[in-house]
Scaffold this motif. Structure first.
Motif, PDB file in Angstrom:
ATOM      1  N   GLY A  97      41.988  37.144  40.898  1.00 15.52           N
ATOM      2  CA  GLY A  97      42.187  35.635  41.489  1.00 15.52           C
ATOM      3  C   GLY A  97      41.629  35.706  43.124  1.00 15.52           C
ATOM      4  N   LEU A  98      42.046  36.720  43.729  1.00 13.84           N
ATOM      5  CA  LEU A  98      41.777  36.835  45.053  1.00 13.84           C
ATOM      6  C   LEU A  98      40.111  36.681  45.284  1.00 13.84           C
ATOM      7  N   SER A  99      39.380  37.575  44.397  1.00 20.09           N
ATOM      8  CA  SER A  99      38.016  37.914  44.702  1.00 20.09           C
ATOM      9  C   SER A  99      37.474  36.676  44.320  1.00 20.09           C
ATOM     10  N   ILE A 100      37.721  36.072  43.310  1.00 25.39           N
ATOM     11  CA  ILE A 100      37.206  34.821  42.845  1.00 25.39           C
ATOM     12  C   ILE A 100      37.300  33.508  43.778  1.00 25.39           C
ATOM     13  N   LYS A 101      38.385  33.564  44.259  1.00 23.71           N
ATOM     14  CA  LYS A 101      38.774  32.223  45.358  1.00 23.71           C
ATOM     15  C   LYS A 101      37.710  32.666  46.702  1.00 23.71           C
ATOM     16  N   ILE A 102      37.852  33.823  47.092  1.00 25.64           N
ATOM     17  CA  ILE A 102      37.164  34.002  48.355  1.00 25.64           C
ATOM     18  C   ILE A 102      35.823  34.082  48.406  1.00 25.64           C
ATOM     19  N   THR A 119      42.825  45.403  49.086  1.00 28.78           N
ATOM     20  CA  THR A 119      41.915  44.146  49.391  1.00 28.78           C
ATOM     21  C   THR A 119      40.611  44.239  49.302  1.00 28.78           C
ATOM     22  N   GLU A 120      40.139  45.213  50.267  1.00 31.89           N
ATOM     23  CA  GLU A 120      38.646  45.604  50.240  1.00 31.89           C
ATOM     24  C   GLU A 120      38.356  46.193  48.923  1.00 31.89           C
ATOM     25  N   LEU A 121      39.005  46.928  48.086  1.00 35.66           N
ATOM     26  CA  LEU A 121      38.557  47.670  46.976  1.00 35.66           C
ATOM     27  C   LEU A 121      38.128  46.422  46.183  1.00 35.66           C
ATOM     28  N   CYS A 122      39.143  45.350  46.115  1.00 34.90           N
ATOM     29  CA  CYS A 122      38.887  44.288  45.306  1.00 34.90           C
ATOM     30  C   CYS A 122      37.516  43.637  45.637  1.00 34.90           C
ATOM     31  N   LEU A 123      37.256  43.390  46.799  1.00 35.60           N
ATOM     32  CA  LEU A 123      35.829  42.595  47.130  1.00 35.60           C
ATOM     33  C   LEU A 123      34.737  43.515  47.370  1.00 35.60           C
ATOM     34  N   ALA A 124      34.822  44.788  46.896  1.00 32.71           N
ATOM     35  CA  ALA A 124      33.574  45.879  47.432  1.00 32.71           C
ATOM     36  C   ALA A 124      32.347  45.242  47.478  1.00 32.71           C
ATOM     37  N   GLY A 125      32.066  45.034  48.762  1.00 30.93           N
ATOM     38  CA  GLY A 125      30.702  44.513  48.876  1.00 30.93           C
ATOM     39  C   GLY A 125      30.613  42.844  48.979  1.00 30.93           C
ATOM     40  N   LEU A 126      31.339  42.267  48.156  1.00 23.86           N
ATOM     41  CA  LEU A 126      31.015  40.878  47.750  1.00 23.86           C
ATOM     42  C   LEU A 126      31.289  39.943  49.038  1.00 23.86           C
ATOM     43  N   PHE A 127      32.041  40.176  49.771  1.00 21.46           N
ATOM     44  CA  PHE A 127      32.577  39.220  51.020  1.00 21.46           C
ATOM     45  C   PHE A 127      31.274  39.366  51.791  1.00 21.46           C
ATOM     46  N   ARG A 128      30.688  40.408  52.465  1.00 23.88           N
ATOM     47  CA  ARG A 128      29.685  40.326  53.197  1.00 23.88           C
ATOM     48  C   ARG A 128      28.328  39.852  52.595  1.00 23.88           C
ATOM     49  N   GLN A 129      28.253  40.325  51.282  1.00 18.94           N
ATOM     50  CA  GLN A 129      27.002  39.704  50.568  1.00 18.94           C
ATOM     51  C   GLN A 129      27.034  38.230  50.634  1.00 18.94           C
ATOM     52  N   CYS A 130      28.183  37.700  50.354  1.00 20.03           N
ATOM     53  CA  CYS A 130      28.327  36.318  50.397  1.00 20.03           C
ATOM     54  C   CYS A 130      28.115  35.409  51.660  1.00 20.03           C
ATOM     55  N   ILE A 131      28.979  35.981  52.500  1.00 19.94           N
ATOM     56  CA  ILE A 131      28.887  35.294  53.949  1.00 19.94           C
ATOM     57  C   ILE A 131      27.562  35.573  54.679  1.00 19.94           C
ATOM     58  N   TYR A 152      49.065  33.763  45.646  1.00 21.83           N
ATOM     59  CA  TYR A 152      49.996  34.896  45.623  1.00 21.83           C
ATOM     60  C   TYR A 152      51.099  34.862  44.661  1.00 21.83           C
ATOM     61  N   GLU A 153      51.003  33.894  43.980  1.00 14.80           N
ATOM     62  CA  GLU A 153      52.367  33.638  42.932  1.00 14.80           C
ATOM     63  C   GLU A 153      52.276  34.894  41.937  1.00 14.80           C
ATOM     64  N   VAL A 154      51.111  35.397  41.472  1.00 15.39           N
ATOM     65  CA  VAL A 154      51.178  36.558  40.453  1.00 15.39           C
ATOM     66  C   VAL A 154      51.999  37.611  41.063  1.00 15.39           C
ATOM     67  N   LEU A 155      51.961  37.704  42.468  1.00 14.07           N
ATOM     68  CA  LEU A 155      52.693  38.826  43.232  1.00 14.07           C
ATOM     69  C   LEU A 155      54.269  38.702  43.033  1.00 14.07           C
ATOM     70  N   ASP A 156      54.687  37.532  42.599  1.00 10.57           N
ATOM     71  CA  ASP A 156      56.103  37.164  42.875  1.00 10.57           C
ATOM     72  C   ASP A 156      57.076  37.957  41.813  1.00 10.57           C
ATOM     73  N   HIS A 157      56.406  37.856  40.425  1.00 14.14           N
ATOM     74  CA  HIS A 157      57.401  38.468  39.445  1.00 14.14           C
ATOM     75  C   HIS A 157      56.706  39.823  39.030  1.00 14.14           C
ATOM     76  N   PHE A 158      57.367  40.868  39.376  1.00 14.84           N
ATOM     77  CA  PHE A 158      56.825  42.238  39.290  1.00 14.84           C
ATOM     78  C   PHE A 158      57.273  42.736  37.754  1.00 14.84           C
ATOM     79  N   GLU A 159      55.780  42.886  37.295  1.00 13.99           N
ATOM     80  CA  GLU A 159      55.997  43.339  35.949  1.00 13.99           C
ATOM     81  C   GLU A 159      55.230  44.408  35.904  1.00 13.99           C
ATOM     82  N   ASP A 160      54.207  44.826  35.034  1.00 18.95           N
ATOM     83  CA  ASP A 160      53.397  45.908  34.684  1.00 18.95           C
ATOM     84  C   ASP A 160      52.456  46.159  35.906  1.00 18.95           C
TER      85      ASP A 160
END
Lengths: 232, 232, 232, 232
Positions: free
Chosen positions: C108-113, C177-189, C89-97
DNA sequence: GATGAATGAGCATTCATTCAT
DNA sequence: TATGAATGAATGCTCATTCAT
């Protein structure tokens, strides 16, 4: 599945395989194995594996017949108690000569209670009583306690006949029993005595005990009758 | 092995560190911890860890002083026996009023033997007696047996004084003890009674027991003296 | 034994043997063995013996460090969770673009999960959640939930800056969050996918998901700024 | 193997007794018992005895129809999948108002997938997926995957009608489904939520999800039509 | 000599699977 | 063919004992 024969009776005599936990032969086999192991090692030190081996059945089978180790032990004790105290009190049922009856009963009682087998069983119960007090209580209640009640009845009968005079019959019954065992029980249970007392020794103790008891509680009438029958 | 060299640790202020397993203070400390745990839980349920904690010494140290759990238990029982029966027989040392002495002694005996703590200890010994018969034997021999001998002496003294007439003094002593415990010992040890009998109950039992005993074995002289002192 | 040196500090650097259940090396060793076994077999099918073998420590030692199987599993999951969600979640700490940040974070989230290791861990937790629901709950609470909260904060910041307009920020965060994972989580699990999605695939999904999200919640101001910076 | 001889047992009224493991009625009976037990307890905790009892058939019979516990579980999941996803997609068959249809479908989907029973089943599959990956894969493929395909078809229809514009329909379908479940699936499966979400909550989530989806992918034409029908 | 961390055999109990009936 | 009693390997866990420090 179909038509058991017409002569099917209260006893199911079919040779078919008995229901799970219902085969009395197997049950007896397990109890017998358990007896050997429990008596030999005591409750805690006995392992279900030992019993398995000794009984010649599988672990699973034991657990079909008995919920757990404790219940198996209880069942064994139940049996043991039955065996021990069976027929012990018959001699009290028919009131005849007071002294002779007391001696006869006291002798039987002492022999039983101090027999090697029974002492071992009692030791096992005492050892287990620490962790399962109800078990010891139940053993006492259905064994010694029941016997005690029989003695009370018998003494009451003697009182009714004017042969005894006992202020506290309940206490009197305990005194009688203890006089018959004088010292033996504790000696045996602590394994100070490693073998059961001889019949002669017991007879000597009981004769003396009965004597003490009657000297304390016998009525004039009782002694008069005894003198009369002696001179006859 | 005894004298450690002069450069012995500054912290050890005693004259030279005792050899391994030789420090009587540490030994007592271990036994004391063991007492609390064994008496509280019984032999099997007591864990060496419990004892370690209770005694405040390390596991290894216990094993230096005692070969194993069983030996530690034996040592404890040896000690316990001494404690239990200590002072129990003093009342018999100075011969005064016979009946009163018997009642006083009988009461003390019954209270001790049926006290929760002592019953626990006895149960543990009984439970173990099967596996370590010498242990039970030794306990009996140096405890109850020694007491029995004291009673025999006392009764002999009374016989010498012409107050009692007992054909078999040894047997008489057993009878006396049993009459004082009438029923209590078995009830307690099987945990049919879950707590020690009250002082009142014990006194009633002992009074009755002594009465039975004296009726059986008291001489004319004894009763005459008693009547005399009563009318005085 | 006496006098730890003056510079003894918060960290105990002595080479002495660590207290029972306190050696972090051994603890890590056990956890590592447990990881291999639990991840490989799931909670139920993993046996403490397997873990013993895999960890190269004795059974007893495991039980010094962990109360029971369940607690060992919990400790493992705790660790695992820490590892998984660390730095996510570090990337969320400094608000930029805004868009770039969302894409970067979502990737990052999707890759990890969806990484093989993490999916397996999650499967194990889900499998165990049936029997130990609190465990699953705790995992979610301290992992995904905490991340969700960070996303909410970030979105609120964006709202404050007038870049987003979200009626229900909490819900919005879930949608993102769900949009970032679209389908992946269920497919993987469900192991429909047997290996983790490629970075390219994830980037495509996340880019699209962020696009959907911004089309729905981006303000005029946001789009104006984006156009401006694009033409610059 | 099929035709048993003419002298087939009088009791069997069906046309010849089915070969071992071939009677579909008995098979269904076993599966039904297994369903109750597996869903209730999960794979590991379910015992074959429980299933025996629940199904009302004997142990041996189960093992005629299914090689072992795992295979029985697989067969059950195969069935269960059919049941769960049955009728879920009917609402997509008749194209009517786009937003309403999406909300209606999304609501039905979310309710089904997050229902206690279905979550349980999914947890069990996920838990088992590690050891039997094909099982999870098959579950996904014939359940969620098939549903996904239906959604794709529906979206294509909407695109054909000029109501939606989606660069990657397959991805769009995943996004739509995830938006309808926003957060719920993970919360449920990790048992962070211990009971199914309320209808109201699901409706709120789905309404919002559909809104996001349409804002992102709805065409001018779609919004024009919607405004028109609203003002009508 | 003392310590206590580590060991591993042992415990009671369960349950998938087999096979005699 | 169907049955269910019997099996025994495997489970999580405890604790007397050892031995490196």
């Amino acid at each position: 599945m179909v038509d058991t024969t017409a002569d099917s009776d209260l006893l199911d005599l079919r040779k078919g395989r008995p229901a799970a936990g219902q085969d009395p032969v197997k049950r007896a086999q397990i109890i017998e194995g358990a007896r050997r192991v429990f008596i030999d090692k005591g409750f805690e030190a006995a392992s279900m594996n030992d019993i398995t081996r000794e009984a010649g059945v599988s672990k699973g089978t034991i657990y079909v017949y008995f919920e757990n180790k404790e219940e198996l032990f209880e069942a064994l004790i139940e049996e043991e108690r039955g065996t021990i105290f069976k027929n012990m009190y018959e001699v009290l049922d028919h009131f005849e000569d007071l002294r002779k009856t007391l001696v006869k009963f006291g002798t039987g009682l002492s022999i039983k209670i101090t027999s090697a087998k029974v002492i071992q069983a009692q030791r096992t119960v005492v050892g287990a009583a620490d962790r399962i007090p109800e078990l010891g209580a139940r053993f006492y209640e259905r064994g010694p306690k029941r016997g005690h009640d029989k003695v009370v009845s018998f003494l009451n009968e003697a009182i009714a006949r004017g042969l005894l005079e006992i202020p506290d019959v309940d206490l009197g019954a305990y005194q009688f029993t203890e006089l018959c065992l004088a010292g033996l029980f504790r000696q045996c249970i602590f394994s100070y005595r490693t073998k059961a007392p001889s019949q002669a020794e017991i007879e000597k103790i009981v004769t003396s005990g009965v004597d003490v008891f009657l000297k304390a509680y016998g009525t004039e009438k009782f002694f008069a009758e005894e003198r009369a029958s002696a001179s006859a």
